[in-house]
Design an enzyme around this catalytic site. Structure first.
Site, short mmCIF file in Angstrom:
data_model
loop_
_atom_site.label_atom_id
_atom_site.label_comp_id
_atom_site.label_asym_id
_atom_site.label_seq_id
_atom_site.Cartn_x
_atom_site.Cartn_y
_atom_site.Cartn_z
N GLU A 1 0.82 -1.21 0.00
CA GLU A 1 0.00 0.00 0.00
C GLU A 1 0.86 1.26 0.00
OE1 GLU A 1 -3.57 -1.97 2.68
OE2 GLU A 1 -1.76 -1.23 3.65
N ASP B 1 -7.66 -4.80 8.66
CA ASP B 1 -7.25 -3.57 7.98
C ASP B 1 -7.12 -3.74 6.48
OD1 ASP B 1 -5.05 -5.19 8.00
OD2 ASP B 1 -3.67 -3.75 8.87
P1 NAD Z 1 2.40 -10.32 13.58
O1 NAD Z 1 2.29 -11.31 12.47
O2 NAD Z 1 3.76 -9.96 14.07
O3 NAD Z 1 1.55 -10.81 14.84
C1 NAD Z 1 0.24 -11.30 14.73
C2 NAD Z 1 -0.01 -12.30 15.85
O4 NAD Z 1 -1.39 -12.69 15.80
C3 NAD Z 1 0.83 -13.58 15.75
O5 NAD Z 1 1.58 -13.77 16.93
C4 NAD Z 1 -0.22 -14.69 15.52
O6 NAD Z 1 0.14 -15.91 16.14
C5 NAD Z 1 -1.46 -14.06 16.18
N1 NAD Z 1 -2.73 -14.63 15.73
C6 NAD Z 1 -3.12 -14.93 14.47
N2 NAD Z 1 -4.38 -15.42 14.48
C7 NAD Z 1 -4.79 -15.40 15.78
C8 NAD Z 1 -6.00 -15.77 16.45
N3 NAD Z 1 -7.04 -16.28 15.76
N4 NAD Z 1 -6.09 -15.61 17.79
C9 NAD Z 1 -5.03 -15.12 18.49
N5 NAD Z 1 -3.85 -14.77 17.92
C10 NAD Z 1 -3.74 -14.89 16.58
O7 NAD Z 1 1.63 -9.01 13.08
P2 NAD Z 1 1.73 -7.52 13.66
O8 NAD Z 1 2.80 -6.75 12.96
O9 NAD Z 1 1.73 -7.58 15.15
O10 NAD Z 1 0.34 -6.94 13.16
C11 NAD Z 1 -0.88 -7.40 13.70
C12 NAD Z 1 -2.02 -6.94 12.83
O11 NAD Z 1 -2.16 -5.52 12.92
C13 NAD Z 1 -1.83 -7.25 11.35
O12 NAD Z 1 -3.04 -7.73 10.84
C14 NAD Z 1 -1.48 -5.91 10.73
O13 NAD Z 1 -1.87 -5.82 9.38
C15 NAD Z 1 -2.26 -4.97 11.61
N6 NAD Z 1 -1.75 -3.59 11.69
C16 NAD Z 1 -2.67 -2.60 11.73
C17 NAD Z 1 -2.26 -1.28 11.86
C18 NAD Z 1 -3.29 -0.19 11.97
O14 NAD Z 1 -2.95 0.97 11.93
N7 NAD Z 1 -4.55 -0.54 12.15
C19 NAD Z 1 -0.90 -0.97 11.93
C20 NAD Z 1 0.02 -2.03 11.91
C21 NAD Z 1 -0.41 -3.34 11.79
#
Ligand code: NAD
Length: 354
Positions: free
Chosen positions: A65, A236
């Site tokens: 993005e 997101d």
């Molecule tokens: P990451 O991959 O480092 O961590 C995600 C975690 O979620 C992992 O530890 C995984 O085991 C866990 N997980 C997956 N499915 C699960 C479930 N059903 N129940 C419990 N745990 C589960 O990712 P990250 O960098 O920490 O990002 C997390 C999310 O936040 C991503 O989807 C990312 O796109 C989003 N994000 C959003 C914003 C925003 O501004 N809204 C900003 C950054 C990241």
């Protein structure tokens, strides 16, 4: 704001290494508090910004993005990806870099890594929203999904929203253990939970930060009691949500930029005209935030370009006193601006003479 370039052809570049030095110098919590202040300032002048939903290129496993905005003085964009499968092969789910430019000349004034900066700004934005929406006495937060964003979220909520206890759950117990270990010494009570149901027990604030490219159901309706604030971070992207639709129907929903959130947020599950409140209107006093202790508030976070602009604006100021950057030879600077080819010939001449 002023953008100061040290020389005409060199552009300050903040590497991952320098970003880590900078954050450790300032402290992660003060850093996020300062970003939150900059976001709040920028949200209060929301109408002057050039705004559009981010430009996304989707594939089966993720999205790449571009997130541009401008306040007429400075322009910024962030390049960011979201690939939930990446962690299985040792890569980050989210990586990013960004640019801040001077609108007057169009010249870039700062280039920086934004993987760490995104985690900091997302923590800052989530906690800032909670300042307006969470119950005033909130002290316990549950966080479901204990990956890269999680510690930043927890520390921001401690610094800005006053939580003292965090209840952790992840489908990978190792992720929760790592998160708890990283938070040891932060003066917080971190409790590892066996299920998401267990994690939300007694929590005033529930953050979901999971990564899975599907319509997931991390929270079901029966898990959400009256008066809770939900900070939904992980949904997101089109086809990537975390909350059961029934929760949305019981909540007052707050968003960043509706044209983007309607495509990417939890509200993609609702009718296109379902009422939502823009957070900037709450911050400038036009609309109320939380109005009752029984209300369920939901920040349907997707991440918006102005938050990155605010983080870059803070970083640019910080570099004036904390020079953790190197200069990149990014811009051609011939003696006569129109003699670009002559500069090339002279460089060839000097190389041949050497
Ligand atoms: P990451 O991959 O480092 O961590 C995600 C975690 O979620 C992992 O530890 C995984 O085991 C866990 N997980 C997956 N499915 C699960 C479930 N059903 N129940 C419990 N745990 C589960 O990712 P990250 O960098 O920490 O990002 C997390 C999310 O936040 C991503 O989807 C990312 O796109 C989003 N994000 C959003 C914003 C925003 O501004 N809204 C900003 C950054 C990241």
């Amino acid at each position: 704001m002023t953008l100061t370039r040290k020389t005409t052809n060199l552009v300050p570049f903040v590497s991952v290494d320098n970003m880590m030095k900078l954050v450790n110098q300032v402290g992660a919590e003060p850093f996020m508090m300062a970003i939150a202040d900059h976001i709040e300032e920028d949200f209060r002048r929301w109408p002057i910004f050039d705004k559009r939903a981010r430009i996304a290129s989707h594939s089966s496993d993720g999205a790449i993005e571009l997130m541009p905005t401008s306040d007429g003085v400075a322009y910024s964009f962030k390049y960011v990806n979201g690939h939930p499968k990446n962690t299985k092969s040792g890569l980050q789910t989210v990586t990013a870099f960004g640019v801040l430019s001077d609108v007057d000349t169009g010249y870039p004034a700062l280039i920086t890594e934004m993987t760490i900066l995104t985690a900091l700004r997302t923590g800052a934005m989530s906690a800032l929203a909670a300042k307006y929406l969470a119950p005033k006495s909130a002290s316990v937060m549950a966080i479901i999904g204990n990956g890269a964003q999680s510690e930043f979220q927890v520390l921001a909520f401690r610094a800005i929203a006053g939580i003292d206890t965090v209840r952790l759950f992840d489908i990978d117990p190792e992720a929760s253990r790592r998160c708890a270990a990283n938070l040891a010494g932060a003066g917080l009570n971190a409790v590892i939970c066996k299920t998401s149901q267990d994690a939300v027990e007694g929590a005033h604030i529930i953050t979901t930060a999971t990564a899975d490219k599907q319509y997931a159901t991390i929270l079901t309706d029966n898990m959400i009691g009256e008066g809770v604030h939900i900070n939904a971070v992980g949904g997101d992207c089109p086809g990537k949500t975390e909350l059961h639709r029934d929760i949305l129907l019981r909540s007052d929903i707050f968003v960043e930029f509706p044209p983007q959130t309607r495509i990417e947020g939890e509200i993609q599950q609702l009718a296109p005209d379902h009422p939502v409140t823009e957070l900037w209107r709450v911050m400038n006093g036009e609309k109320p935030g939380r109005t009752s202790s029984s209300q369920i508030t939901l920040f349907d976070s997707v991440g918006f370009a102005i938050e990155d602009f605010s983080a870059l604006r803070y970083l640019s100021k910080l570099l004036e006193t904390e020079p953790f950057y190197e200069n990149l030879d990014m811009l051609a600077d011939p003696d006569e601006p129109r003699d670009l080819f002559g500069m090339l010939l002279r460089a060839k001449g000097s190389a041949n003479a050497a």
